[in-house]
Motif scaffolding. Structure first.
Motif, PDB file in Angstrom:
ATOM      1  N   SER A 155       0.828  -1.206   0.000  1.00 34.08           N
ATOM      2  CA  SER A 155       0.000   0.000   0.000  1.00 34.08           C
ATOM      3  C   SER A 155       0.859   1.251   0.000  1.00 34.08           C
ATOM      4  O   SER A 155       0.494   2.270  -0.587  1.00 34.08           O
ATOM      5  CB  SER A 155      -0.937  -0.007   1.209  1.00 34.08           C
ATOM      6  N   ALA A 156       2.019   1.183   0.650  1.00 38.36           N
ATOM      7  CA  ALA A 156       2.918   2.340   0.652  1.00 38.36           C
ATOM      8  C   ALA A 156       3.445   2.617  -0.745  1.00 38.36           C
ATOM      9  O   ALA A 156       3.549   3.771  -1.179  1.00 38.36           O
ATOM     10  CB  ALA A 156       4.077   2.087   1.615  1.00 38.36           C
ATOM     11  N   ARG A 157       3.778   1.552  -1.494  1.00 35.48           N
ATOM     12  CA  ARG A 157       4.252   1.726  -2.865  1.00 35.48           C
ATOM     13  C   ARG A 157       3.158   2.332  -3.729  1.00 35.48           C
ATOM     14  O   ARG A 157       3.414   3.159  -4.597  1.00 35.48           O
ATOM     15  CB  ARG A 157       4.693   0.375  -3.459  1.00 35.48           C
ATOM     16  N   ARG A 158       1.919   1.907  -3.511  1.00 35.58           N
ATOM     17  CA  ARG A 158       0.803   2.452  -4.283  1.00 35.58           C
ATOM     18  C   ARG A 158       0.655   3.946  -4.072  1.00 35.58           C
ATOM     19  O   ARG A 158       0.398   4.696  -5.002  1.00 35.58           O
ATOM     20  CB  ARG A 158      -0.495   1.739  -3.875  1.00 35.58           C
ATOM     21  N   ARG A 159       0.787   4.379  -2.817  1.00 32.18           N
ATOM     22  CA  ARG A 159       0.632   5.806  -2.529  1.00 32.18           C
ATOM     23  C   ARG A 159       1.725   6.623  -3.200  1.00 32.18           C
ATOM     24  O   ARG A 159       1.525   7.754  -3.595  1.00 32.18           O
ATOM     25  CB  ARG A 159       0.626   6.042  -1.022  1.00 32.18           C
ATOM     26  N   ARG A 160       2.917   6.027  -3.291  1.00 37.00           N
ATOM     27  CA  ARG A 160       4.018   6.745  -3.941  1.00 37.00           C
ATOM     28  C   ARG A 160       3.890   6.717  -5.463  1.00 37.00           C
ATOM     29  O   ARG A 160       4.584   7.449  -6.156  1.00 37.00           O
ATOM     30  CB  ARG A 160       5.357   6.125  -3.523  1.00 37.00           C
ATOM     31  N   GLY A 219     -24.123  -3.539 -11.957  1.00 33.61           N
ATOM     32  CA  GLY A 219     -23.519  -3.951 -10.691  1.00 33.61           C
ATOM     33  C   GLY A 219     -22.238  -3.212 -10.337  1.00 33.61           C
ATOM     34  O   GLY A 219     -21.597  -3.531  -9.329  1.00 33.61           O
ATOM     35  N   LEU A 220     -21.864  -2.246 -11.160  1.00 38.01           N
ATOM     36  CA  LEU A 220     -20.621  -1.510 -10.920  1.00 38.01           C
ATOM     37  C   LEU A 220     -20.833  -0.456  -9.842  1.00 38.01           C
ATOM     38  O   LEU A 220     -21.693   0.416  -9.964  1.00 38.01           O
ATOM     39  CB  LEU A 220     -20.149  -0.839 -12.214  1.00 38.01           C
ATOM     40  N   THR A 221     -20.047  -0.541  -8.775  1.00 41.39           N
ATOM     41  CA  THR A 221     -20.054   0.473  -7.713  1.00 41.39           C
ATOM     42  C   THR A 221     -18.617   0.743  -7.290  1.00 41.39           C
ATOM     43  O   THR A 221     -17.719  -0.080  -7.518  1.00 41.39           O
ATOM     44  CB  THR A 221     -20.846   0.008  -6.480  1.00 41.39           C
ATOM     45  N   HIS A 222     -18.414   1.888  -6.661  1.00 43.63           N
ATOM     46  CA  HIS A 222     -17.080   2.199  -6.141  1.00 43.63           C
ATOM     47  C   HIS A 222     -16.659   1.158  -5.100  1.00 43.63           C
ATOM     48  O   HIS A 222     -15.482   0.770  -5.052  1.00 43.63           O
ATOM     49  CB  HIS A 222     -17.067   3.600  -5.524  1.00 43.63           C
ATOM     50  N   ARG A 223     -17.590   0.722  -4.285  1.00 44.33           N
ATOM     51  CA  ARG A 223     -17.255  -0.253  -3.249  1.00 44.33           C
ATOM     52  C   ARG A 223     -16.816  -1.582  -3.864  1.00 44.33           C
ATOM     53  O   ARG A 223     -15.840  -2.194  -3.413  1.00 44.33           O
ATOM     54  CB  ARG A 223     -18.453  -0.456  -2.321  1.00 44.33           C
ATOM     55  N   ALA A 224     -17.543  -2.030  -4.888  1.00 52.01           N
ATOM     56  CA  ALA A 224     -17.175  -3.293  -5.531  1.00 52.01           C
ATOM     57  C   ALA A 224     -15.794  -3.204  -6.169  1.00 52.01           C
ATOM     58  O   ALA A 224     -15.000  -4.152  -6.103  1.00 52.01           O
ATOM     59  CB  ALA A 224     -18.221  -3.660  -6.584  1.00 52.01           C
ATOM     60  N   VAL A 225     -15.508  -2.065  -6.782  1.00 49.88           N
ATOM     61  CA  VAL A 225     -14.192  -1.875  -7.407  1.00 49.88           C
ATOM     62  C   VAL A 225     -13.094  -1.825  -6.343  1.00 49.88           C
ATOM     63  O   VAL A 225     -12.025  -2.410  -6.517  1.00 49.88           O
ATOM     64  CB  VAL A 225     -14.182  -0.585  -8.253  1.00 49.88           C
ATOM     65  N   PRO A 270      -8.565   1.065  -0.378  1.00 48.70           N
ATOM     66  CA  PRO A 270      -9.625   1.711   0.399  1.00 48.70           C
ATOM     67  C   PRO A 270     -10.676   2.321  -0.517  1.00 48.70           C
ATOM     68  O   PRO A 270     -10.369   2.754  -1.640  1.00 48.70           O
ATOM     69  CB  PRO A 270      -8.880   2.801   1.187  1.00 48.70           C
ATOM     70  N   LEU A 271     -11.908   2.360  -0.052  1.00 40.02           N
ATOM     71  CA  LEU A 271     -12.983   2.951  -0.841  1.00 40.02           C
ATOM     72  C   LEU A 271     -12.652   4.379  -1.241  1.00 40.02           C
ATOM     73  O   LEU A 271     -12.931   4.812  -2.362  1.00 40.02           O
ATOM     74  CB  LEU A 271     -14.293   2.923  -0.044  1.00 40.02           C
ATOM     75  N   GLY A 272     -12.032   5.125  -0.342  1.00 40.37           N
ATOM     76  CA  GLY A 272     -11.681   6.513  -0.627  1.00 40.37           C
ATOM     77  C   GLY A 272     -10.715   6.661  -1.794  1.00 40.37           C
ATOM     78  O   GLY A 272     -10.704   7.698  -2.464  1.00 40.37           O
ATOM     79  N   ALA A 273      -9.918   5.614  -2.049  1.00 45.38           N
ATOM     80  CA  ALA A 273      -8.973   5.687  -3.170  1.00 45.38           C
ATOM     81  C   ALA A 273      -9.711   5.698  -4.501  1.00 45.38           C
ATOM     82  O   ALA A 273      -9.306   6.390  -5.441  1.00 45.38           O
ATOM     83  CB  ALA A 273      -8.001   4.516  -3.120  1.00 45.38           C
ATOM     84  N   THR A 274     -10.793   4.940  -4.590  1.00 45.70           N
ATOM     85  CA  THR A 274     -11.532   4.903  -5.852  1.00 45.70           C
ATOM     86  C   THR A 274     -12.268   6.220  -6.090  1.00 45.70           C
ATOM     87  O   THR A 274     -12.299   6.727  -7.205  1.00 45.70           O
ATOM     88  CB  THR A 274     -12.546   3.743  -5.867  1.00 45.70           C
ATOM     89  N   THR A 275     -12.867   6.767  -5.037  1.00 41.67           N
ATOM     90  CA  THR A 275     -13.603   8.031  -5.202  1.00 41.67           C
ATOM     91  C   THR A 275     -12.655   9.207  -5.372  1.00 41.67           C
ATOM     92  O   THR A 275     -13.022  10.222  -5.977  1.00 41.67           O
ATOM     93  CB  THR A 275     -14.525   8.274  -4.002  1.00 41.67           C
ATOM     94  N   TYR A 276     -11.443   9.086  -4.874  1.00 39.00           N
ATOM     95  CA  TYR A 276     -10.461  10.167  -5.041  1.00 39.00           C
ATOM     96  C   TYR A 276     -10.033  10.280  -6.498  1.00 39.00           C
ATOM     97  O   TYR A 276      -9.955  11.376  -7.056  1.00 39.00           O
ATOM     98  CB  TYR A 276      -9.241   9.902  -4.156  1.00 39.00           C
ATOM     99  N   HIS A 277      -9.757   9.147  -7.124  1.00 37.04           N
ATOM    100  CA  HIS A 277      -9.279   9.155  -8.513  1.00 37.04           C
ATOM    101  C   HIS A 277     -10.433   9.171  -9.522  1.00 37.04           C
ATOM    102  O   HIS A 277     -10.269   9.675 -10.639  1.00 37.04           O
ATOM    103  CB  HIS A 277      -8.399   7.938  -8.781  1.00 37.04           C
TER     104      HIS A 277
END
Length: 208
Positions: free
Chosen positions: A6-11, A35-41, A48-55
């Motif tokens: 996860s640290a590598r992903r953030r960088r 069936g596509l939702t941010h949570r499912a992705v 984290p869910l916030g990562a999908t909604t952020y991008h």
């Protein structure tokens, strides 16, 4: 505690975007656009869910990114396919395209369903249409290596129609049926007169 992954992903935000886009494709393949939702992705991508909604703020943003990713993959596939087959006769092209279509209805069915889901999403999402256009344009460009642009356009349309019929219908077309359609498009029909010939109705004159 954050993991090393996860640290590598953030960088590397671009890597995270790619992972979310790939996860979107997988969710659509299994659940469809509905069936596509941010949570499912987020669950599929293990972020984290916030990562999908952020991008990707909206569902349409997710769909757009997945569609572009699918188009880019299709472009790379076609480039390699043509490079490995620089010269083909009409009959060779007929057989090979039939192989491709049957693969779409068999081993590659899940991938093909996902791509059609993304393509058809442009029906109600005008913003997706320029990306969806690339699918057809790429197919025509690849086929134009072997035939004229009009025939390439006709074959691309026939391939799309036959594939959709095979995916959505109860009885997928048989190899012989597919080959017959493609062969008719790629090979001149001897029953039809060539333009400008004596048998061409357009050249006939009414007797005085």
């Amino acid at each position: 505690m954050p993991t090393e992954r996860s640290a590598r992903r953030r960088r590397d935000p671009q890597r995270r975007i790619e992972e979310i886009s790939a996860a979107t494709e997988k969710v659509i393949a299994t659940r469809g656009i509905e069936g596509l939702t941010h949570r499912a992705v987020a669950e599929e991508a293990d972020v984290p869910l916030g990562a999908t909604t952020y991008h990707f703020a909206t569902k349409d943003d997710l769909i757009s990114a997945a569609l572009q990713r699918a188009v880019d993959g299709y472009a790379a596939y076609l480039e390699d396919w043509v490079a490995q087959r620089p010269g083909l006769t009409a009959e060779q092209l007929t057989v090979l395209l039939t192989d491709v279509l049957l693969s779409c209805l068999g081993p590659q069915r899940e991938q093909q369903v996902m791509e059609f889901e993304l393509y058809l999403a442009a029906l109600r999402r005008p913003a997706l249409r320029p990306v969806a256009d690339q699918y057809v344009e790429l197919s025509i460009r690849a086929l134009a290596h072997y035939t004229d642009p009009v025939t390439a356009t006709a074959v691309a349309a026939a391939m799309n129609g036959l594939t959709l019929r095979g995916l959505a219908g109860t009885h997928p077309p048989a190899r012989a049926d597919i080959e017959a359609v493609l062969r008719r498009l790629l090979t001149p029909n001897p029953a039809l007169a060539a333009p400008g010939s004596r048998n061409d109705p357009g050249q006939q004159r009414i007797a005085p």
